[in-house]
Design an enzyme around this catalytic site. Structure first.
Site, PDB file in Angstrom:
ATOM      1  N   ARG A 152       0.928  -1.247   0.005  1.00 36.93           N
ATOM      2  CA  ARG A 152       0.105  -0.076   0.002  1.00 36.93           C
ATOM      3  C   ARG A 152       0.921   1.334   0.079  1.00 36.93           C
ATOM      4  O   ARG A 152       0.319   2.472  -0.386  1.00 36.93           O
ATOM      5  CB  ARG A 152      -0.946  -0.038   1.146  1.00 36.93           C
ATOM      6  CG  ARG A 152      -2.245   0.903   0.953  1.00 36.93           C
ATOM      7  CD  ARG A 152      -3.293   0.887   2.202  1.00 36.93           C
ATOM      8  NE  ARG A 152      -4.250   1.492   2.073  1.00 36.93           N
ATOM      9  CZ  ARG A 152      -5.287   1.885   3.139  1.00 36.93           C
ATOM     10  NH1 ARG A 152      -4.915   1.085   4.258  1.00 36.93           N
ATOM     11  NH2 ARG A 152      -6.109   2.535   2.848  1.00 36.93           N
ATOM     12  N   THR A 218      -3.847  -5.876   1.405  1.00 42.10           N
ATOM     13  CA  THR A 218      -2.917  -4.925   1.621  1.00 42.10           C
ATOM     14  C   THR A 218      -2.838  -4.449   3.071  1.00 42.10           C
ATOM     15  O   THR A 218      -3.724  -5.046   3.942  1.00 42.10           O
ATOM     16  CB  THR A 218      -2.930  -3.826   0.571  1.00 42.10           C
ATOM     17  OG1 THR A 218      -2.119  -3.141   0.682  1.00 42.10           O
ATOM     18  CG2 THR A 218      -4.227  -3.003   1.096  1.00 42.10           C
ATOM     19  N   CYS A 219      -1.817  -3.687   3.630  1.00 42.28           N
ATOM     20  CA  CYS A 219      -1.605  -3.135   4.772  1.00 42.28           C
ATOM     21  C   CYS A 219      -2.711  -2.196   5.297  1.00 42.28           C
ATOM     22  O   CYS A 219      -3.134  -1.537   4.640  1.00 42.28           O
ATOM     23  CB  CYS A 219      -0.167  -2.868   4.989  1.00 42.28           C
ATOM     24  SG  CYS A 219       0.934  -4.200   4.868  1.00 42.28           S
ATOM     25  N   GLU A 220      -2.914  -2.102   6.624  1.00 45.25           N
ATOM     26  CA  GLU A 220      -3.848  -1.054   7.065  1.00 45.25           C
ATOM     27  C   GLU A 220      -3.271  -0.800   8.614  1.00 45.25           C
ATOM     28  O   GLU A 220      -3.051  -2.022   9.383  1.00 45.25           O
ATOM     29  CB  GLU A 220      -5.175  -1.729   7.185  1.00 45.25           C
ATOM     30  CG  GLU A 220      -6.293  -0.878   8.125  1.00 45.25           C
ATOM     31  CD  GLU A 220      -6.534   0.603   7.528  1.00 45.25           C
ATOM     32  OE1 GLU A 220      -6.783   1.502   8.217  1.00 45.25           O
ATOM     33  OE2 GLU A 220      -6.051   0.807   6.185  1.00 45.25           O
ATOM     34  N   ALA A 226       1.738  -1.605  10.225  1.00 47.72           N
ATOM     35  CA  ALA A 226       0.667  -2.185   9.688  1.00 47.72           C
ATOM     36  C   ALA A 226       0.101  -3.339  11.017  1.00 47.72           C
ATOM     37  O   ALA A 226       0.708  -4.366  10.956  1.00 47.72           O
ATOM     38  CB  ALA A 226       0.558  -3.038   8.418  1.00 47.72           C
TER      39      ALA A 226
END
Length: 372
Positions: A152, A218-220, A226
């Site tokens: 991301r 994907t990353c958050e 993340a």
């Protein structure tokens, strides 16, 4: 009385000025060091968010050139591929790690947006190749869950704009011979331990899969460590043959009815992707040496003591010292100093920042960098 009083008062003033010199010099050096550190931190962010993407673009372009896939619209004109009926073919049926299996097109992210998709989801694949396919999940066109992952931030940030997706947006997978057009349906944010999201039936784990799905992970959050994963789901809408043209979602039609491929790979490739930093630094160093020798020959550096003394009075601090020791007149010395700074920046991008991202624990967690 007046003259005597003035002489007495002038001596402490002179002592204060002389004693303040080293203090100001030290403060100046400390200030320069702090400014330099701030600049290095800013350059690291530039390296992480931009230069890693340039390197990823280069690797993806090389991968595209290594396969003999037909390039739709390479002649400038094409047709809209007809949606096919019946069950879609499965392509590829298998793949080895790092093998290019597809290209990903998401019109919501831009008309010319395209990323590669390779087999495997290790950092070595995601950092250089855009998207990686979870090897345990299904292939394009199969019933079940075609699960992929991408970064991301940094490394081309393939899913940097994932939050912009809206229901019904096209997610298009192109293999060697087929187009698979999926439609975005929903998303959720989960913990990294939620491995069900890449199972064959992520929304009803344990039950037999009946849909042809795509899952993008994907990353958050996006810009910090993340702690969670952003999961985007889609379902297959239709499939088409590459030999028939391009999907309507990737086509543009002008006033004369001519159809063009809006997401041409040639247009999407970054011209800076082929830049070789090592070669650039070698050229800059050669220019520095030639200019230095020429300046020494013209100004006979450092034989003229008067010229040396004049320069000693001009500037202080680290950069002042670096400027003073360069040969030549002031404009020449300034150019030489700028060349040294550019060489140093190139060295940081080429060696220092990758080493820091791979070896400093905090930066390791933030950068996802691995040596490949």
């Amino acid at each position: 009385m007046t003259r005597y009083s003035g002489d007495v008062e002038s001596k402490p003033s002179s002592r204060r000025r002389s004693s303040a010199g080293p203090v100001y010099t030290i403060l100046g050096v400390v200030g320069e060091v702090l400014i330099t550190l701030a600049a290095i931190c800013a350059l690291y962010v530039v390296w992480q968010l931009w230069w890693t993407g340039v390197e990823s673009d280069s690797a993806q372009e090389q991968a595209r050139q290594s396969v003999s896939w037909e390039r739709p619209g390479s002649s400038g004109a094409t047709t809209i591929a007809k949606a096919q009926k019946g069950d879609p073919p499965e392509q590829p049926t298998s793949a080895s790690t790092n093998e290019l299996i597809a290209e990903v097109y998401i019109p919501r992210f831009g008309d010319s947006w395209v990323r590669n998709l390779v087999q495997g989801t290790d950092m070595a694949q995601l950092n250089l190749h855009g998207f990686g396919h979870y090897e345990s999940s299904q292939m394009p066109g199969q019933i079940g869950n075609f699960a992929v992952a991408a970064h991301r931030t940094g490394y081309g940030q393939s899913l940097g704009e994932i939050a912009k997706l809206r229901k019904g947006d096209a997610i298009i997978i192109r293999t060697k011979d087929y187009w698979y057009v999926y439609r975005y349906t929903s998303h959720e944010i989960v913990l990294p331990t939620e491995v069900r999201v890449v199972s064959s039936n992520p929304q009803n784990p344990g039950q037999k899969a009946t849909k042809r799905m795509i899952t993008m992970t994907t990353c958050e959050p996006r810009y910090t460590y993340a702690t969670h994963r952003w999961i985007a789901y889609g379902e297959l809408s239709y499939w088409a043959k590459v030999s028939d043209g391009v999907p309507k979602e990737l086509a543009t039609t002008d006033s004369s009815g001519k159809v063009s491929f809006a997401a041409s790979v040639d247009d999407a490739s970054d011209s800076a992707a082929s830049v070789d930093l090592t070669s650039i630094m070698v050229v800059l160093f050669a220019v520095y040496l030639v200019l230095s020798v020429a300046a020494i020959a013209v100004w006979r550096w450092p034989a003229i003591s008067v010229w040396k003394k004049a320069r000693t009075k001009t500037s202080t601090g680290i950069y002042g010292w670096l400027l003073r020791i360069q040969p030549g007149a002031f404009p020449v010395r300034l150019i030489l100093l700028l060349l040294l700074i550019l060489i140093a920046v190139g060295g940081m991008f080429q060696w220092a920042f990758p080493w820091a991202a791979a070896n400093i624990p905090y930066l390791q967690r933030m950068s996802n960098y691995v040596t490949v």
